[in-house]
Design a protein around this motif. Structure first.
Motif, PDB file in Angstrom:
ATOM      1  N   ALA A   3      34.988  37.276  39.618  1.00  0.00           N
ATOM      2  CA  ALA A   3      36.204  37.453  38.824  1.00  0.00           C
ATOM      3  C   ALA A   3      36.415  36.271  37.884  1.00  0.00           C
ATOM      4  O   ALA A   3      36.785  36.449  36.713  1.00  0.00           O
ATOM      5  CB  ALA A   3      37.414  37.626  39.737  1.00  0.00           C
ATOM      6  N   GLN A   4      36.169  35.057  38.363  1.00  0.00           N
ATOM      7  CA  GLN A   4      36.331  33.872  37.519  1.00  0.00           C
ATOM      8  C   GLN A   4      35.318  33.888  36.370  1.00  0.00           C
ATOM      9  O   GLN A   4      35.646  33.558  35.229  1.00  0.00           O
ATOM     10  CB  GLN A   4      36.198  32.597  38.353  1.00  0.00           C
ATOM     11  CG  GLN A   4      37.277  32.426  39.395  1.00  0.00           C
ATOM     12  CD  GLN A   4      38.667  32.405  38.809  1.00  0.00           C
ATOM     13  OE1 GLN A   4      39.030  31.503  38.060  1.00  0.00           O
ATOM     14  NE2 GLN A   4      39.462  33.408  39.140  1.00  0.00           N
ATOM     15  N   ALA A   5      34.086  34.291  36.662  1.00  0.00           N
ATOM     16  CA  ALA A   5      33.066  34.398  35.618  1.00  0.00           C
ATOM     17  C   ALA A   5      33.466  35.449  34.587  1.00  0.00           C
ATOM     18  O   ALA A   5      33.277  35.254  33.378  1.00  0.00           O
ATOM     19  CB  ALA A   5      31.705  34.740  36.232  1.00  0.00           C
ATOM     20  N   ALA A   6      34.039  36.557  35.054  1.00  0.00           N
ATOM     21  CA  ALA A   6      34.500  37.597  34.129  1.00  0.00           C
ATOM     22  C   ALA A   6      35.625  37.071  33.244  1.00  0.00           C
ATOM     23  O   ALA A   6      35.649  37.333  32.037  1.00  0.00           O
ATOM     24  CB  ALA A   6      34.953  38.832  34.906  1.00  0.00           C
ATOM     25  N   HIS A   7      36.566  36.327  33.833  1.00  0.00           N
ATOM     26  CA  HIS A   7      37.628  35.716  33.024  1.00  0.00           C
ATOM     27  C   HIS A   7      37.019  34.837  31.932  1.00  0.00           C
ATOM     28  O   HIS A   7      37.419  34.905  30.767  1.00  0.00           O
ATOM     29  CB  HIS A   7      38.548  34.848  33.884  1.00  0.00           C
ATOM     30  CG  HIS A   7      39.444  35.588  34.808  1.00  0.00           C
ATOM     31  ND1 HIS A   7      40.133  36.724  34.459  1.00  0.00           N
ATOM     32  CD2 HIS A   7      39.796  35.321  36.095  1.00  0.00           C
ATOM     33  CE1 HIS A   7      40.860  37.136  35.487  1.00  0.00           C
ATOM     34  NE2 HIS A   7      40.662  36.311  36.495  1.00  0.00           N
ATOM     35  N   ALA A   8      36.069  34.009  32.307  1.00  0.00           N
ATOM     36  CA  ALA A   8      35.436  33.097  31.358  1.00  0.00           C
ATOM     37  C   ALA A   8      34.752  33.861  30.225  1.00  0.00           C
ATOM     38  O   ALA A   8      34.896  33.519  29.049  1.00  0.00           O
ATOM     39  CB  ALA A   8      34.430  32.198  32.076  1.00  0.00           C
TER      40      ALA A   8
ATOM     41  N   VAL B  39      37.663  26.647  29.438  1.00  0.00           N
ATOM     42  CA  VAL B  39      37.791  26.362  30.865  1.00  0.00           C
ATOM     43  C   VAL B  39      38.762  27.372  31.472  1.00  0.00           C
ATOM     44  O   VAL B  39      39.820  27.643  30.910  1.00  0.00           O
ATOM     45  CB  VAL B  39      38.300  24.926  31.101  1.00  0.00           C
ATOM     46  CG1 VAL B  39      38.466  24.652  32.597  1.00  0.00           C
ATOM     47  CG2 VAL B  39      37.356  23.909  30.475  1.00  0.00           C
ATOM     48  N   VAL B  40      38.386  27.930  32.614  1.00  0.00           N
ATOM     49  CA  VAL B  40      39.245  28.871  33.340  1.00  0.00           C
ATOM     50  C   VAL B  40      40.023  28.095  34.399  1.00  0.00           C
ATOM     51  O   VAL B  40      39.432  27.394  35.215  1.00  0.00           O
ATOM     52  CB  VAL B  40      38.418  29.995  33.999  1.00  0.00           C
ATOM     53  CG1 VAL B  40      39.298  30.882  34.867  1.00  0.00           C
ATOM     54  CG2 VAL B  40      37.701  30.814  32.941  1.00  0.00           C
ATOM     55  N   HIS B  41      41.342  28.244  34.357  1.00  0.00           N
ATOM     56  CA  HIS B  41      42.232  27.668  35.375  1.00  0.00           C
ATOM     57  C   HIS B  41      42.832  28.824  36.160  1.00  0.00           C
ATOM     58  O   HIS B  41      43.452  29.715  35.572  1.00  0.00           O
ATOM     59  CB  HIS B  41      43.318  26.819  34.726  1.00  0.00           C
ATOM     60  CG  HIS B  41      42.787  25.584  34.090  1.00  0.00           C
ATOM     61  ND1 HIS B  41      42.362  25.538  32.785  1.00  0.00           N
ATOM     62  CD2 HIS B  41      42.579  24.351  34.602  1.00  0.00           C
ATOM     63  CE1 HIS B  41      41.926  24.328  32.507  1.00  0.00           C
ATOM     64  NE2 HIS B  41      42.046  23.581  33.590  1.00  0.00           N
TER      65      HIS B  41
ATOM     66  N   THR C 286      38.116  26.397  37.688  1.00  0.00           N
ATOM     67  CA  THR C 286      37.074  27.024  38.510  1.00  0.00           C
ATOM     68  C   THR C 286      35.720  27.090  37.818  1.00  0.00           C
ATOM     69  O   THR C 286      34.684  27.035  38.478  1.00  0.00           O
ATOM     70  CB  THR C 286      37.479  28.450  38.906  1.00  0.00           C
ATOM     71  OG1 THR C 286      37.727  29.207  37.711  1.00  0.00           O
ATOM     72  CG2 THR C 286      38.722  28.442  39.789  1.00  0.00           C
ATOM     73  N   CYS C 287      35.742  27.266  36.500  1.00  0.00           N
ATOM     74  CA  CYS C 287      34.498  27.432  35.758  1.00  0.00           C
ATOM     75  C   CYS C 287      34.783  27.251  34.275  1.00  0.00           C
ATOM     76  O   CYS C 287      35.935  27.102  33.863  1.00  0.00           O
ATOM     77  CB  CYS C 287      33.880  28.800  36.018  1.00  0.00           C
ATOM     78  SG  CYS C 287      34.862  30.205  35.466  1.00  0.00           S
TER      79      CYS C 287
END
Length: 116
Positions: free
Chosen positions: A23-28, A79-81, A94-95
């Motif tokens: 999910a974090q990678a998708a957000h990024a 950057v994803v927070h 996170t990434c």
């Protein structure tokens, strides 16, 4: 010509589950794509099938060094927070996503990192 790609760099010290990391990678990826959609690099990346690679760093300090190197190289970086609703504290970095950019531009910044 060097292939255009999007690089996602994920922290591995947070204890996130595989689904959370996905999910974090998708957000990024979404953030990076939306912020770059009017650029020639985005057009090249889109035509190439949106190639992505996910790499890892051990901690927040190392993520910060990668982000700083990308900024110094004048690469687009996001950057994803995290919102803090599930596995990590609100505001945790996170990434990050770097690009879309040409592989030869990304290599000096991310070439030393390992695949997730």
């Amino acid at each position: 010509m060097s292939e255009t790609r999007l690089v996602i760099v994920m922290r591995t010290d947070l204890g996130m589950g595989k689904g959370k990391m996905a999910a974090q990678a998708a957000h990024a990826a979404v953030i990076a794509a939306l912020r770059s959609q009017s650029t020639p690099a985005f057009a090249d990346w889109w035509r190439a099938g949106q190639p992505k690679v996910v790499l890892k760093v051990a901690d927040e300090d190392t993520l910060g060094l990668v982000v700083a190197a990308a900024e110094e190289a004048r690469l687009p970086v996001e950057v994803v927070h995290d919102a803090g609703r599930t596995q990590v504290v609100s505001g945790t970095a996170t990434c990050c996503a770097i690009g879309p950019a040409r592989h030869d531009e990304l290599q000096p910044v991310t070439g030393q990192l390992s695949l997730l």
